[in-house]
Structure formats: structure tokens, C-alpha cells
Design an enzyme around this catalytic site. Structure first.
Site, PDB file in Angstrom:
ATOM      1  N   GLY A  61      -1.647  -9.483  12.650  1.00 24.76           N
ATOM      2  CA  GLY A  61      -2.212  -8.154  12.849  1.00 24.76           C
ATOM      3  C   GLY A  61      -2.989  -7.583  11.693  1.00 24.76           C
TER       4      GLY A  61
ATOM      5  N   HIS B 222       0.805  -1.218   0.000  1.00 29.11           N
ATOM      6  CA  HIS B 222       0.000   0.000   0.000  1.00 29.11           C
ATOM      7  C   HIS B 222       0.839   1.270   0.000  1.00 29.11           C
ATOM      8  CE1 HIS B 222      -3.576  -2.437   1.851  1.00 29.11           C
ATOM      9  NE2 HIS B 222      -3.366  -2.703   0.586  1.00 29.11           N
TER      10      HIS B 222
END
Ligand code: APR
Length: 265
Positions: free
Chosen positions: A202, A127
């Protein structure tokens, strides 16, 4: 009820043995691994001024076009948070894991650069990187990176202008409605197809295409180990899903591996 794996010494030793036997492990991380560095996860409520905003309403090209100053100031706020952040024991455990295993690809959705800061040597950033900026028009090619420290502009007015074409400068991150960097995504899928162990840490597993990667690894025979205090969209396909924080579980997992390596017959 989704079964979670108790974080016991026996289970950590078993997971360490699986990692030790792996030929080609991959780690997939999301915002949760940076939580213990003081960085809110993407779906944590932000505090102060920004609590009223939904990140998914700010991190889009349309939001930037409509209000470049609001979006730019939001990223400047996040960069200020990041400026004080350090890699935490979870990030550092992955660096030690790479040393013990000899190779480890980290595929991250995070834009904070903390894996690289910790010392992981092979990081695929899906990202982008919040520390970088680029021309909104990518006028010199994709991406047209801009070093804003060389620019002089009225910071109270919002983002600077591209020195090449005059378009606004924006953070070099992937926004909703945008496609991921093709080379990074292609390599991420290839690594997950080849992986025999996938350590998923996570992430809520809610945002595509990153969320598909653990499933690709599973479909190609990988053993999936999750670390997350809460169940996620990945938990159902995990062979083991350790219910704990990355900064607590990963160091214990790596210690178990180091002990196994030290005493292996
Ligand atoms: N250790 C491990 N996991 C944790 C911890 C921790 N200390 N604290 C929270 N988590 C978990 C949460 O339970 C949650 O499952 O981290 C996950 C964070 O989920 P999200 O906030 O959805 O972040 P992420 O999965 O990385 O989001 C993916 O979505 O919004 C986009 O681009 C953005 O990269 C982001 C992507």
C-alpha cells in the site's frame, strides 16, 4: 506493461512458502493499508472543505508558520476521521503473520497508529504519530511532547500554545522539508539490509527516504513481494506484485501460510 502477479491460490501458496522459509522478514506499509479502515490515502482527493487543498501544501513547516489555524484544523479533521477508524483485515493479517513467523518488523509511513492498535508488536513509525502533539520549537528537546487534553484554549482560534515557551503546538508528524526521526530511520535501513523477505503493502513509493527502503532490501538480497491494487514505483523491483487490496490479499496470504505450517511434513 508492468507484470502483476495474479492473486491465485497457487501464487499465494508460493508466497506463503517464501515467507515461511524467511529468517528475517520485514513489512513496509504506506497509506494504502489504512484505506480499508476508511482513511483516505495521502494522494486520494480529500472530500468536503479539504478537497480544495493539496496535502503537500499543508503538511509543511512554512504552511504552519503562515497559517497555523488552517494546518491545525486540517489535522483535527484527519484526527476526527481517525477517531472512527479501526484496524482492518490487512492490519490484523500482519499481526497473525507475526504470530506464525515468530518475528516481524513493520516499518510504516502511516501516522494513524492502526498497526499498533491491531497488535503488531514491533512497529517503526517513520513519519510520526498524528495522535501526538509537540511544541513547534521543541523547547524541552526533540520532541517536546504536549498533552493538549491538559490545556485550556479557544479551540476556534487554532492550535494551543506550548505551556513551557509559548510557541504554537503542532502535530508530532514529519512534514515535507523535515527530516525523519534519526533513530527510526537508521533502524529501518538496518532492518531492510538484513531482511531476506520484504513485503511492501500500500505505498506509491514516491516519497523519500521511505521509498528507498524496498530498494535497499532488494539490493541486499531480499525477495520482494508487493501488495497494491495499482502498480507503484516498487513494482518494477518486486519479485511478485499482487494486484489487490491489502484487506483482501493479506488475509488470504496468511491463511495459506497457516495451512502450510499446519500440514508441513
Ligand atoms: N490496499 C493496498 N494498497 C492500496 C489500497 C488498498 N486497499 N488502496 C490504495 N492503495 C495504494 C495506492 O495504489 C497507492 O499506491 O496505496 C498507495 C498510496 O499511496 P500514497 O497515497 O502516495 O501514500 P504513501 O505511499 O503512504 O505516501 C507516502 O508520502 O505524502 C507523504 O507522509 C506522506 O506517508 C505519506 C508518504
Amino acid at each position: 506493461m508492468i507484470d502483476r502477479t495474479p492473486v491465485t491460490p497457487e501464487n499465494l501458496r508460493a508466497a506463503a512458502r517464501v515467507l515461511h522459509a524467511s529468517r528475517c522478514p520485514v513489512v513496509l506499509t504506506g497509506a494504502g493499508i489504512s484505506k480499508e479502515s476508511g482513511i483516505p490515502t495521502f494522494r486520494d482527493a480529500l472530500d468536503g472543505l479539504w478537497a480544495q487543498y493539496d496535502p503537500q501544501q499543508l503538511a509543511t513547516p512554512g504552511a504552519f508558520r503562515r497559517n497555523p489555524k488552517l494546518v491545525w484544523d486540517w489535522y483535527e479533521y484527519r484526527r476526527e476521521l481517525l477517531a472512527q477508524a479501526q484496524p482492518n483485515p490487512g492490519h490484523r493479517a500482519l499481526v497473525e503473520l507475526e504470530r506464525l513467523l515468530g518475528c516481524l518488523v513493520v516499518i510504516t509511513q502511516n501516522v494513524d497508529g492502526l498497526h499498533q492498535a491491531a497488535g503488531s508488536s514491533d512497529v517503526i513509525t517513520l513519519h510520526g504519530d498524528i495522535r501526538r502533539n509537540k511544541c513547534f520549537a521543541n523547547c524541552q528537546g526533540d520532541p517536546t511532547l504536549i498533552d493538549v487534553s491538559t490545556l485550556d484554549w479557544d479551540r476556534a482560534s487554532g492550535p494551543p500554545r506550548c505551556p513551557h515557551c509559548g510557541a504554537y503546538v503542532r502535530p508530532d508528524v514529519v512534514w515535507f522539508e523535515e527530516i525523519l526521526p534519526a533513530a527510526a530511520l537508521e533502524r529501518a535501513f538496518r532492518v531492510c539490509e538484513d531482511a531476506d523477505v520484504a513485503l511492501v503493502v500500500g505505498t506509491s513509493g514516491m516519497v523519500q527516504p521511505a521509498a528507498s527502503l524496498p530498494f535497499v532490501a532488494k539490493e541486499h538480497g531480499a525477495f520482494v513481494i508487493e501488495v497494491n491494487p495499482l502498480p507503484s514505483a516498487i513494482t518494477a523491483i518486486a519479485d511478485w506484485s499482487f494486484a489487490g487490496a491489502a484487506g483482501e490479499v493479506l488475509p488470504r496470504l496468511v491463511t495459506a501460510l497457516a495451512e502450510w505450517v499446519a500440514h508441513e511434513p
